[in-house]
Design a protein around this motif. Structure first.
Motif, PDB file in Angstrom:
ATOM      1  N   ARG A  39     -18.784   8.055   1.638  1.00  0.00           N
ATOM      2  CA  ARG A  39     -17.471   7.294   1.675  1.00  0.00           C
ATOM      3  C   ARG A  39     -16.575   8.066   3.207  1.00  0.00           C
ATOM      4  NH1 ARG A  39     -12.649   7.277  -3.154  1.00  0.00           N
ATOM      5  NH2 ARG A  39     -11.140   6.355  -1.928  1.00  0.00           N
ATOM      6  N   PHE A  40     -17.113   9.187   3.617  1.00  0.00           N
ATOM      7  CA  PHE A  40     -16.485   9.542   4.873  1.00  0.00           C
ATOM      8  C   PHE A  40     -16.921   8.665   6.041  1.00  0.00           C
ATOM      9  CE2 PHE A  40     -17.843  12.014   8.611  1.00  0.00           C
ATOM     10  CZ  PHE A  40     -16.229  12.647   9.149  1.00  0.00           C
ATOM     11  N   LEU A  41     -18.154   8.150   6.082  1.00  0.00           N
ATOM     12  CA  LEU A  41     -18.738   7.272   6.998  1.00  0.00           C
ATOM     13  C   LEU A  41     -18.151   5.792   7.063  1.00  0.00           C
ATOM     14  CD1 LEU A  41     -22.374   8.413   6.998  1.00  0.00           C
ATOM     15  CD2 LEU A  41     -20.983   9.156   8.706  1.00  0.00           C
ATOM     16  N   PHE A  42     -17.987   5.569   5.701  1.00  0.00           N
ATOM     17  CA  PHE A  42     -17.483   4.265   5.488  1.00  0.00           C
ATOM     18  C   PHE A  42     -16.363   4.047   4.434  1.00  0.00           C
ATOM     19  CE2 PHE A  42     -21.929   3.824   6.390  1.00  0.00           C
ATOM     20  CZ  PHE A  42     -22.174   3.218   7.633  1.00  0.00           C
ATOM     21  N   PRO A  43     -15.036   4.409   4.968  1.00  0.00           N
ATOM     22  CA  PRO A  43     -13.949   4.634   3.949  1.00  0.00           C
ATOM     23  C   PRO A  43     -13.214   3.136   3.671  1.00  0.00           C
ATOM     24  CG  PRO A  43     -13.178   5.225   6.278  1.00  0.00           C
ATOM     25  CD  PRO A  43     -14.664   4.893   6.382  1.00  0.00           C
ATOM     26  N   ILE A  44     -14.154   2.308   3.067  1.00  0.00           N
ATOM     27  CA  ILE A  44     -13.936   0.948   2.963  1.00  0.00           C
ATOM     28  C   ILE A  44     -12.972   0.838   1.365  1.00  0.00           C
ATOM     29  CG2 ILE A  44     -14.791  -1.390   2.389  1.00  0.00           C
ATOM     30  CD1 ILE A  44     -16.882  -0.801   4.400  1.00  0.00           C
ATOM     31  N   THR A  45     -13.468   1.554   0.320  1.00  0.00           N
ATOM     32  CA  THR A  45     -13.033   1.696  -0.981  1.00  0.00           C
ATOM     33  C   THR A  45     -11.839   2.626  -0.906  1.00  0.00           C
ATOM     34  OG1 THR A  45     -14.349   3.226  -1.788  1.00  0.00           O
ATOM     35  CG2 THR A  45     -14.871   0.918  -1.909  1.00  0.00           C
ATOM     36  N   GLN A  46     -10.777   2.226  -2.059  1.00  0.00           N
ATOM     37  CA  GLN A  46      -9.601   3.175  -1.836  1.00  0.00           C
ATOM     38  C   GLN A  46      -9.065   3.234  -3.360  1.00  0.00           C
ATOM     39  OE1 GLN A  46      -6.145   2.213   0.481  1.00  0.00           O
ATOM     40  NE2 GLN A  46      -4.828   2.573  -1.402  1.00  0.00           N
ATOM     41  N   ASP A  47      -9.137   4.613  -3.719  1.00  0.00           N
ATOM     42  CA  ASP A  47      -8.714   4.986  -5.036  1.00  0.00           C
ATOM     43  C   ASP A  47      -7.423   4.530  -5.602  1.00  0.00           C
ATOM     44  OD1 ASP A  47     -11.070   6.345  -5.450  1.00  0.00           O
ATOM     45  OD2 ASP A  47     -10.450   8.273  -5.095  1.00  0.00           O
ATOM     46  N   CYS A  48      -7.065   4.324  -6.720  1.00  0.00           N
ATOM     47  CA  CYS A  48      -5.569   3.831  -7.195  1.00  0.00           C
ATOM     48  C   CYS A  48      -4.579   5.115  -6.861  1.00  0.00           C
ATOM     49  CB  CYS A  48      -5.534   3.543  -8.582  1.00  0.00           C
ATOM     50  SG  CYS A  48      -6.442   1.974  -9.141  1.00  0.00           S
ATOM     51  N   LYS A  49      -5.289   6.229  -7.147  1.00  0.00           N
ATOM     52  CA  LYS A  49      -4.359   7.530  -6.701  1.00  0.00           C
ATOM     53  C   LYS A  49      -5.058   8.199  -5.622  1.00  0.00           C
ATOM     54  CE  LYS A  49      -3.048  11.914  -8.968  1.00  0.00           C
ATOM     55  NZ  LYS A  49      -3.409  12.802 -10.169  1.00  0.00           N
ATOM     56  N   GLN A  50      -4.460   7.750  -4.408  1.00  0.00           N
ATOM     57  CA  GLN A  50      -4.892   8.168  -3.055  1.00  0.00           C
ATOM     58  C   GLN A  50      -4.278   9.400  -2.685  1.00  0.00           C
ATOM     59  OE1 GLN A  50      -3.978   5.298  -0.188  1.00  0.00           O
ATOM     60  NE2 GLN A  50      -5.752   5.917   1.217  1.00  0.00           N
ATOM     61  N   PHE A  51      -5.316  10.243  -1.939  1.00  0.00           N
ATOM     62  CA  PHE A  51      -4.745  11.580  -1.338  1.00  0.00           C
ATOM     63  C   PHE A  51      -5.366  11.267   0.185  1.00  0.00           C
ATOM     64  CE2 PHE A  51      -6.170  12.772  -5.742  1.00  0.00           C
ATOM     65  CZ  PHE A  51      -4.929  13.566  -6.215  1.00  0.00           C
ATOM     66  N   VAL A  52      -4.148  11.634   1.012  1.00  0.00           N
ATOM     67  CA  VAL A  52      -4.387  11.445   2.517  1.00  0.00           C
ATOM     68  C   VAL A  52      -4.841  12.723   3.045  1.00  0.00           C
ATOM     69  CG1 VAL A  52      -3.395  11.021   4.599  1.00  0.00           C
ATOM     70  CG2 VAL A  52      -2.478   9.939   2.417  1.00  0.00           C
ATOM     71  N   VAL A  53      -6.216  12.657   3.362  1.00  0.00           N
ATOM     72  CA  VAL A  53      -6.896  14.082   4.160  1.00  0.00           C
ATOM     73  C   VAL A  53      -7.236  13.560   5.251  1.00  0.00           C
ATOM     74  CG1 VAL A  53      -8.740  15.700   3.695  1.00  0.00           C
ATOM     75  CG2 VAL A  53      -7.464  14.824   1.790  1.00  0.00           C
ATOM     76  N   SER A  54      -7.133  14.295   6.320  1.00  0.00           N
ATOM     77  CA  SER A  54      -7.366  13.857   7.818  1.00  0.00           C
ATOM     78  C   SER A  54      -9.044  13.955   7.933  1.00  0.00           C
ATOM     79  CB  SER A  54      -7.179  15.381   8.713  1.00  0.00           C
ATOM     80  OG  SER A  54      -7.599  16.061   8.540  1.00  0.00           O
TER      81      SER A  54
END
Length: 274
Positions: A39-54
């Motif tokens: 997911r780090f390499l390919f952040p294409i999907t997104q959780d409904c509850k999203q946490f923004v992390v650098s």
């Protein structure tokens, strides 16, 4: 069990557990690391509850997680776990580029694929290839057992069994994938396409053969259709060949070969016989 029987059982377990050569990280931790890294390499999907992390913070956390996975194995590593972790992440850009080529090959040749995003987010073939390439990096760093834990995690999720020691070239395409088996000493060239149920296996499974090449070599630009079985360390499928569905192959074929299985199919009308 009586208390005495219970104590005897506990002592037997302790003796057996003390005899194991390796201590291993937990399988849930291995799975979490794999999924977090992809997911780090390919952040294409997104959780409904999203946490923004650098990106930098995520990268540091992945370094920490890998170090944690390596800790139980540290005495078996050729260098300490910190250096192993550093070398792993130094190789990550090349693996990222290889995975992009894999995803692009699948998107280009599968008529059902809407694009690279769909391939990366959904396709089990791409997921199994991604886990294989990550595990193969650790194999090259002489990390024991952890690479196999990773590919078996992918095997459980996709039905695709790729040994981390196999050597696979660029732009690899596994379509559908369920039931694909690629053995430890298999060698696969670039631009190879494999369909569901394909086995690249061994003709001899004796333990004494463990250090020898037991699985076939597939050269560049080969297509292997569903349920084909190709066996043996001396078996070479020449480049630009096509292996048809249900073929059983235990001998080498020249480049530009077409190998196919024939069977007789009879269709009768039940209405005419009634």
């Amino acid at each position: 069990m009586t208390p005495a029987e219970q104590q005897h059982f506990f002592e037997r377990m302790a003796t057996q557990n003390a005899s194991f050569r390796y201590r291993l990280p937990s399988k849930p931790d291995v799975g979490r690391f794999i999924d977090s890294l992809i997911r780090f390499l390919f952040p294409i999907t997104q959780d409904c509850k999203q946490f923004v992390v650098s990106t930098a913070d995520t990268y540091r956390e992945l370094n920490r997680q890998l170090g944690c996975l390596l800790k139980p194995l540290e005495e078996h590593l050729p260098v300490d776990k910190e250096l192993t972790t550093e070398r792993f992440f130094d190789q990550l850009p090349d693996t990222y580029d290889a995975l992009l080529l894999d995803a692009q090959a699948i998107a280009a040749f599968d008529p059902a694929a809407a694009g690279v995003e769909e391939v990366i987010a959904i396709y089990p073939g791409f997921y199994a290839i991604a886990v294989y390439r990550i595990a193969h990096m650790l194999t090259n760093l002489e990390v024991p057992l952890l690479p196999r834990m990773m590919t078996e995690y992918a095997h459980g999720h996709t039905g695709i069994d790729i040994h981390p020691n196999a050597k696979i070239g660029s732009s690899f395409f596994v379509d559908h994938g369920t039931g694909v088996v690629i053995g430890e000493t298999a060698t696969i060239g670039s631009n190879v396409k494999i369909y569901q149920g394909v086995t690249l296996g061994a003709t001899n499974v004796a333990k004494s053969m463990a250090s020898r090449k037991r699985h076939p070599t597939i050269e560049d630009n080969v297509i292997i259709y569903a349920n084909a079985t190709i066996l043996g360390g001396r078996t070479v499928v020449g480049h630009d060949s096509v292996i048809g569905g249900n073929v059983w192959l235990t001998q080498s074929v020249e480049p530009y070969s077409l190998v196919y299985h024939t069977s007789q199919i009879e269709v009768r009308s039940l209405a005419a016989e009634s």
